[in-house]
Design a protein around this motif. Sequence first.
Motif, PDB file in Angstrom:
ATOM      1  N   THR A 143       0.689  -0.695  -0.001  1.00 45.15           N
ATOM      2  CA  THR A 143      -0.407  -0.202   0.008  1.00 45.15           C
ATOM      3  C   THR A 143       1.170   1.362  -0.250  1.00 45.15           C
ATOM      4  O   THR A 143       0.696   2.158  -0.666  1.00 45.15           O
ATOM      5  CB  THR A 143      -0.834   0.318   1.278  1.00 45.15           C
TER       6      THR A 143
ATOM      7  N   LYS B  54       1.022   6.141  -7.193  1.00 42.66           N
ATOM      8  CA  LYS B  54       0.219   7.643  -7.394  1.00 42.66           C
ATOM      9  C   LYS B  54       0.520   8.819  -7.433  1.00 42.66           C
ATOM     10  O   LYS B  54      -0.088   9.555  -8.417  1.00 42.66           O
ATOM     11  CB  LYS B  54      -1.175   6.548  -7.000  1.00 42.66           C
TER      12      LYS B  54
ATOM     13  N   ASP C 188       2.382   2.272  -3.708  1.00 38.72           N
ATOM     14  CA  ASP C 188       0.962   1.920  -4.102  1.00 38.72           C
ATOM     15  C   ASP C 188       0.497   3.685  -4.321  1.00 38.72           C
ATOM     16  O   ASP C 188       0.663   4.077  -5.636  1.00 38.72           O
ATOM     17  CB  ASP C 188      -0.004   1.104  -4.344  1.00 38.72           C
ATOM     18  N   ARG C 189       0.639   4.037  -2.795  1.00 35.96           N
ATOM     19  CA  ARG C 189       0.849   6.202  -2.619  1.00 35.96           C
ATOM     20  C   ARG C 189       1.587   6.434  -3.597  1.00 35.96           C
ATOM     21  O   ARG C 189       1.515   7.179  -3.741  1.00 35.96           O
ATOM     22  CB  ARG C 189       0.482   5.616  -1.423  1.00 35.96           C
TER      23      ARG C 189
ATOM     24  N   ASN D 258       1.465   3.470 -12.648  1.00 34.61           N
ATOM     25  CA  ASN D 258       1.139   4.567 -11.291  1.00 34.61           C
ATOM     26  C   ASN D 258       0.465   3.633 -10.204  1.00 34.61           C
ATOM     27  O   ASN D 258      -0.550   3.973 -10.091  1.00 34.61           O
ATOM     28  CB  ASN D 258       0.437   5.683 -11.365  1.00 34.61           C
ATOM     29  N   GLU D 259       0.830   2.441  -9.664  1.00 32.98           N
ATOM     30  CA  GLU D 259       0.338   1.588  -9.103  1.00 32.98           C
ATOM     31  C   GLU D 259       1.093   0.546  -8.633  1.00 32.98           C
ATOM     32  O   GLU D 259       1.893  -0.433  -9.664  1.00 32.98           O
ATOM     33  CB  GLU D 259      -0.947   0.881  -9.267  1.00 32.98           C
TER      34      GLU D 259
END
Length: 268
Positions: free
Chosen positions: A48, A55, A51-52, A185-186
């Motif tokens: 996570t 993004k 991932d943030r 972008n993940e």
Amino acid sequence: MTPSLLKIAITGIVSCLFISLTAFVIPFSVGVTTARNASTTGAPVNHTLYDRLLKKYVNEKGLVNYRGFKHDQKELTKYLDMLSNNPPADKWSRNEQMAYWINAYNAYTIQLILNHYPVASIKDIGSKVQIPFVTTPWASKFFKIGGKDMSLDHIERSVLRKQFNEPRIHFALVPAATSGPRLRNEAYQPDKLSTQLDEQGSDFLNNPAKNAISPQRASLSKIFDWYKSDWQKSNKSVDYWVNRYSSAKINRDTPISYLDYNWGLNEQ
């Protein structure tokens, strides 16, 4: 002391020594076993945080805002520390392991760029004379996973390519280069990994800047040349993979050439 009493005394002493030795050895053995198992029973890593960051600093074209990313390098380091301290365990699923290693490759590549930023190309990092697998940025053991010195080459060649029969990884591993695949972008996630890899394949093959394809002629990315043995595994071929994702199809008679690879930084 009579022989009978002497025998009883000796037997008692031996029994005491055996009990004392057992009390020492058994806990030691259990400790070794527990320590050995501890490194192979960890839960899969949560991606996570990574991932943030993706993004926030990667656009829809896969270009990276390295200058902005630099301000959040501590957050990236937190994620990388988590990877370093939690290597894949045998009980992890195949997709959990693959997602871990693909994310690790791309995240450590970003860290490498940030450590030397500003830089025009990843190939400008390190030795001016770059010998493949020896003195390149990918051969540098600049991080650890599970306490072992590790390089990007090791992740790609000795882990992903060697342990998993999955050519689609080449659509996902991003060497911070303009000609490379788009950096998503993940983060890659185990539960949708196959879909993500298919999307990467379609995006890459239908990008005219990276592959120019027509039934009459195909000018393909160098990754189809460099990793030809991977594409041909399981009785497949380069044209099989091209046709799986490209909107324009080729056949075995279509002439194939390979485009020059642009190592310029994949920067916004």
